[in-house]
Design an enzyme around this catalytic site. Structure first.
Site, PDB file in Angstrom:
ATOM      1  N   LYS A 114       6.834  23.127 -13.872  1.00 51.32           N
ATOM      2  CA  LYS A 114       6.008  21.946 -13.580  1.00 51.32           C
ATOM      3  C   LYS A 114       5.657  21.893 -12.086  1.00 51.32           C
ATOM      4  O   LYS A 114       4.519  21.593 -11.716  1.00 51.32           O
ATOM      5  CB  LYS A 114       6.709  20.655 -14.007  1.00 51.32           C
ATOM      6  CG  LYS A 114       5.836  19.449 -13.712  1.00 51.32           C
ATOM      7  CD  LYS A 114       5.931  18.352 -14.705  1.00 51.32           C
ATOM      8  CE  LYS A 114       4.872  17.299 -14.391  1.00 51.32           C
ATOM      9  NZ  LYS A 114       5.042  16.064 -15.110  1.00 51.32           N
TER      10      LYS A 114
ATOM     11  N   ARG B 159       0.809  -1.234   0.000  1.00 53.56           N
ATOM     12  CA  ARG B 159       0.000   0.000   0.000  1.00 53.56           C
ATOM     13  C   ARG B 159       0.839   1.279   0.000  1.00 53.56           C
ATOM     14  O   ARG B 159       0.341   2.348   0.354  1.00 53.56           O
ATOM     15  CB  ARG B 159      -0.977   0.023   1.180  1.00 53.56           C
ATOM     16  CG  ARG B 159      -1.942  -1.144   1.168  1.00 53.56           C
ATOM     17  CD  ARG B 159      -3.169  -0.848   1.998  1.00 53.56           C
ATOM     18  NE  ARG B 159      -4.070  -1.982   1.975  1.00 53.56           N
ATOM     19  CZ  ARG B 159      -4.080  -2.939   2.899  1.00 53.56           C
ATOM     20  NH1 ARG B 159      -3.258  -2.891   3.929  1.00 53.56           N
ATOM     21  NH2 ARG B 159      -4.935  -3.929   2.799  1.00 53.56           N
TER      22      ARG B 159
ATOM     23  N   LYS C 203       2.938  11.496 -11.398  1.00 51.73           N
ATOM     24  CA  LYS C 203       2.113  10.623 -12.245  1.00 51.73           C
ATOM     25  C   LYS C 203       2.898   9.339 -12.478  1.00 51.73           C
ATOM     26  O   LYS C 203       4.023   9.373 -12.985  1.00 51.73           O
ATOM     27  CB  LYS C 203       1.822  11.285 -13.590  1.00 51.73           C
ATOM     28  CG  LYS C 203       0.668  12.236 -13.558  1.00 51.73           C
ATOM     29  CD  LYS C 203       0.291  12.628 -14.975  1.00 51.73           C
ATOM     30  CE  LYS C 203      -0.829  13.640 -14.982  1.00 51.73           C
ATOM     31  NZ  LYS C 203      -1.109  14.148 -16.336  1.00 51.73           N
TER      32      LYS C 203
ATOM     33  N   ASN D 153      -0.688  18.661 -20.812  1.00 52.62           N
ATOM     34  CA  ASN D 153      -0.948  17.636 -21.830  1.00 52.62           C
ATOM     35  C   ASN D 153      -1.007  18.214 -23.240  1.00 52.62           C
ATOM     36  O   ASN D 153      -1.446  17.519 -24.167  1.00 52.62           O
ATOM     37  CB  ASN D 153      -2.260  16.916 -21.526  1.00 52.62           C
ATOM     38  CG  ASN D 153      -2.118  16.033 -20.310  1.00 52.62           C
ATOM     39  OD1 ASN D 153      -1.268  15.160 -20.280  1.00 52.62           O
ATOM     40  ND2 ASN D 153      -2.936  16.270 -19.305  1.00 52.62           N
TER      41      ASN D 153
ATOM     42  N   HIS E 220      -0.454  10.697 -27.953  1.00 57.88           N
ATOM     43  CA  HIS E 220      -0.721   9.361 -27.414  1.00 57.88           C
ATOM     44  C   HIS E 220      -1.375   8.472 -28.473  1.00 57.88           C
ATOM     45  O   HIS E 220      -1.120   7.259 -28.522  1.00 57.88           O
ATOM     46  CB  HIS E 220      -1.629   9.448 -26.184  1.00 57.88           C
ATOM     47  CG  HIS E 220      -0.908   9.851 -24.932  1.00 57.88           C
ATOM     48  ND1 HIS E 220      -1.557  10.243 -23.783  1.00 57.88           N
ATOM     49  CD2 HIS E 220       0.409   9.915 -24.631  1.00 57.88           C
ATOM     50  CE1 HIS E 220      -0.670  10.539 -22.851  1.00 57.88           C
ATOM     51  NE2 HIS E 220       0.524  10.354 -23.341  1.00 57.88           N
TER      52      HIS E 220
ATOM     53  N   GLU F 248       9.204  18.185 -24.904  1.00 60.17           N
ATOM     54  CA  GLU F 248       8.532  18.547 -23.642  1.00 60.17           C
ATOM     55  C   GLU F 248       9.032  19.909 -23.138  1.00 60.17           C
ATOM     56  O   GLU F 248       8.286  20.671 -22.522  1.00 60.17           O
ATOM     57  CB  GLU F 248       8.745  17.471 -22.578  1.00 60.17           C
ATOM     58  CG  GLU F 248       8.240  16.066 -22.950  1.00 60.17           C
ATOM     59  CD  GLU F 248       6.721  15.866 -22.758  1.00 60.17           C
ATOM     60  OE1 GLU F 248       5.990  16.851 -22.555  1.00 60.17           O
ATOM     61  OE2 GLU F 248       6.286  14.698 -22.849  1.00 60.17           O
TER      62      GLU F 248
ATOM     63  N   HIS G  20       8.016   8.973 -27.305  1.00 57.87           N
ATOM     64  CA  HIS G  20       6.961   9.793 -26.703  1.00 57.87           C
ATOM     65  C   HIS G  20       7.124  11.272 -27.100  1.00 57.87           C
ATOM     66  O   HIS G  20       6.174  11.926 -27.538  1.00 57.87           O
ATOM     67  CB  HIS G  20       6.989   9.624 -25.175  1.00 57.87           C
ATOM     68  CG  HIS G  20       6.019  10.491 -24.455  1.00 57.87           C
ATOM     69  ND1 HIS G  20       4.663  10.275 -24.487  1.00 57.87           N
ATOM     70  CD2 HIS G  20       6.207  11.607 -23.698  1.00 57.87           C
ATOM     71  CE1 HIS G  20       4.056  11.207 -23.770  1.00 57.87           C
ATOM     72  NE2 HIS G  20       4.969  12.022 -23.283  1.00 57.87           N
TER      73      HIS G  20
ATOM     74  N   HIS H  65      -0.442  16.040 -26.259  1.00 60.02           N
ATOM     75  CA  HIS H  65      -0.439  14.640 -25.835  1.00 60.02           C
ATOM     76  C   HIS H  65      -1.643  13.844 -26.344  1.00 60.02           C
ATOM     77  O   HIS H  65      -1.560  12.627 -26.466  1.00 60.02           O
ATOM     78  CB  HIS H  65      -0.373  14.551 -24.305  1.00 60.02           C
ATOM     79  CG  HIS H  65       1.005  14.841 -23.756  1.00 60.02           C
ATOM     80  ND1 HIS H  65       1.644  16.033 -23.976  1.00 60.02           N
ATOM     81  CD2 HIS H  65       1.853  14.098 -23.008  1.00 60.02           C
ATOM     82  CE1 HIS H  65       2.826  16.008 -23.383  1.00 60.02           C
ATOM     83  NE2 HIS H  65       2.987  14.843 -22.791  1.00 60.02           N
TER      84      HIS H  65
ATOM     85  N   ARG I 168      -3.426  21.615 -14.401  1.00 56.54           N
ATOM     86  CA  ARG I 168      -2.405  20.617 -14.772  1.00 56.54           C
ATOM     87  C   ARG I 168      -2.680  19.995 -16.147  1.00 56.54           C
ATOM     88  O   ARG I 168      -1.756  19.550 -16.829  1.00 56.54           O
ATOM     89  CB  ARG I 168      -2.306  19.527 -13.696  1.00 56.54           C
ATOM     90  CG  ARG I 168      -1.187  18.530 -13.997  1.00 56.54           C
ATOM     91  CD  ARG I 168      -0.842  17.625 -12.844  1.00 56.54           C
ATOM     92  NE  ARG I 168       0.233  16.723 -13.226  1.00 56.54           N
ATOM     93  CZ  ARG I 168       0.892  15.935 -12.422  1.00 56.54           C
ATOM     94  NH1 ARG I 168       0.577  15.921 -11.131  1.00 56.54           N
ATOM     95  NH2 ARG I 168       1.855  15.144 -12.850  1.00 56.54           N
TER      96      ARG I 168
ATOM     97  N   GLU J 191      -4.814  16.928 -11.382  1.00 53.75           N
ATOM     98  CA  GLU J 191      -5.294  17.321 -12.716  1.00 53.75           C
ATOM     99  C   GLU J 191      -6.798  17.527 -12.784  1.00 53.75           C
ATOM    100  O   GLU J 191      -7.477  16.984 -13.639  1.00 53.75           O
ATOM    101  CB  GLU J 191      -4.849  16.271 -13.757  1.00 53.75           C
ATOM    102  CG  GLU J 191      -4.865  16.827 -15.162  1.00 53.75           C
ATOM    103  CD  GLU J 191      -4.239  15.884 -16.189  1.00 53.75           C
ATOM    104  OE1 GLU J 191      -3.044  15.589 -16.072  1.00 53.75           O
ATOM    105  OE2 GLU J 191      -4.971  15.464 -17.086  1.00 53.75           O
TER     106      GLU J 191
END
Ligand code: NAD
Ligand code: GLY
Length: 354
Positions: free
Chosen positions: A224, A118, A140, A242, A249, A182, A262, A245, A238, A234
């Site tokens: 960031k 956990r 993330k 993206n 993606h 990025e 990426h 993206h 935030r 997000e």
């Protein structure tokens, strides 16, 4: 040594940035709470930097997991491998996982840390430009699923991020350039001054000038960190990170993970977002041109793969995590240094830029 803080109350953590940080004077040990450590790295990074890290951890009981290289390794199979290794070696909740590598290793290790018993501590030692300016910061974590990228994961913050700029010296140029996508993203989405700074310093960046690289990475991490501090999970601002993206993606997933890097997919995605903005009358032709020129300077692609159809894009974009009520949510630049979240873009408008 440069440092900054990601301010998240009791989950705040430092980011250290310096050339040669992976040395015996590293601040790493102050962030490890017991003698049990497990390093996760891959078969490209291990021969380069693992012994340096192990030397710092000389007095600790250290296990090492070396996975194969590549985006395809950000998988549930490797997640399971880490779990099995930690259990077999009897790691407890006081153990610390250390991610030594690029974004693939960071995302996978972070997710393993979030889940093992956990949640155990983890530390990011990002070794690619992309991971230094983006993926190691903000918590993330994820693995990919054949049906979508980063679809299984958690928000889980590291205890510290250690960025050794010297690790960029061994990075292949194509990977460095992917990281620049990025970097450029930060300028387009929220900081025109930084975009101009990149234009001014692009030659020094390409030449690997350490001081310029340090300033650049520091700036990206600060931008960031500020965004994450405002909106960790997000629900608002935030999402702007993206930019590019949603298209990107789709390219990565459709072409097969790892075929397009990426950052390369994000570069093309940002051009598509800029062209869409122009089509909608939100961005001037000259700003689109400036964006394309800077992206091309770093030898990044500006057009999607010819084999990809509109339907291919929509198939993947419809599964994007940002979507609400099935409506595709896009980040669109409205000027260099400013972008917004749009929920009302029609398929026909998207089709115009594909
Ligand atoms: P990567 O981890 O695959 O690393 C790129 C390549 O460089 C790999 O072959 C790797 O082995 C090699 N490498 C790493 N460090 C090196 C070094 N110092 N010298 C030589 N080779 C080195 O890819 P990446 O670009 O670092 O990260 C991409 C991943 O990050 C994607 O999975 C993406 O989804 C994820 N990502 C996550 C976030 C986030 O917020 N968590 C943000 C952006 C990207
Ligand atoms: N890379 C986007 C984010 O961290 O939110």
């Amino acid at each position: 040594m440069a440092s900054l803080t990601v301010a998240l109350a009791e989950r705040s953590y430092p980011i250290y940035i310096e050339a040669g940080l992976l040395s015996l004077n590293s601040p790493l040990l102050t962030h490890i709470k017991s003698k049990r450590v497990c390093i996760v790295t891959n078969d490209v990074v291990a021969p380069l930097y693992l012994s340096q890290l192990q030397a710092i951890l000389n007095d600790y009981k250290v296990d090492v997991i070396i996975i194969k290289d590549g985006e395809a390794e950000k998988s549930l199979a490797n997640f399971e491998k880490i779990m099995a290794h930690m259990l077999t070696k009897n790691h407890g909740r006081d153990s610390t996982l250390i991610a030594l590598g690029g974004g693939v290793i960071g995302d996978l290790t972070g997710f393993a840390a979030a889940c093992y018993q956990r949640g155990v501590d983890f530390i990011q030692i990002p070794t690619t430009l992309l991971s230094q300016v983006d993926s190691s910061v903000g918590g993330k974590t994820a693995v990919n699923h054949p049906l979508g990228k980063n679809m299984i994961g958690a928000f889980y913050q590291p205890k510290a991020v250690l960025i050794d700029i010297n690790s960029l010296t061994s990075l292949p140029v194509r990977e460095f350039n992917a990281g620049m996508a990025e970097v450029i993203k930060y300028g387009i989405l929220g900081d025109a001054v930084f975009f101009n700074w990149l234009e001014t310093n692009k030659q020094a960046i390409k030449a690997g000038d350490r001081e310029i690289l340090k300033q650049m990475i520091l700036h990206c991490c600060q931008q960031k960190a500020d965004t994450v501090a405002q909106d960790e999970k997000e629900s608002g601002v935030r999402a702007l990170l993206n930019l590019g993206h949603t298209f990107g993606h789709a390219i990565e997933a459709e072409m097969g993970y790892g075929v397009w890097l990426h950052g390369e997919a994000v570069a093309t995605g940002m051009v598509q977002a800029a062209q869409l903005a122009k089509h909608l009358g939100l961005l001037s032709a000259s700003d689109v041109e400036k964006i394309i020129t800077l992206i091309e300077y770093f030898d990044l692609p500006i057009k999607p793969p010819e084999s990809m159809t509109f339907a291919d894009f929509i198939k993947h974009m419809s599964r994007d995590k940002k979507n609400v009520d099935g409506q595709i949510r896009l980040i669109i630049p409205t000027a260099i240094g400013q972008s917004d979240i749009f929920d009302n873009i029609t398929f026909a408008q998207i089709q115009q830029v594909i």
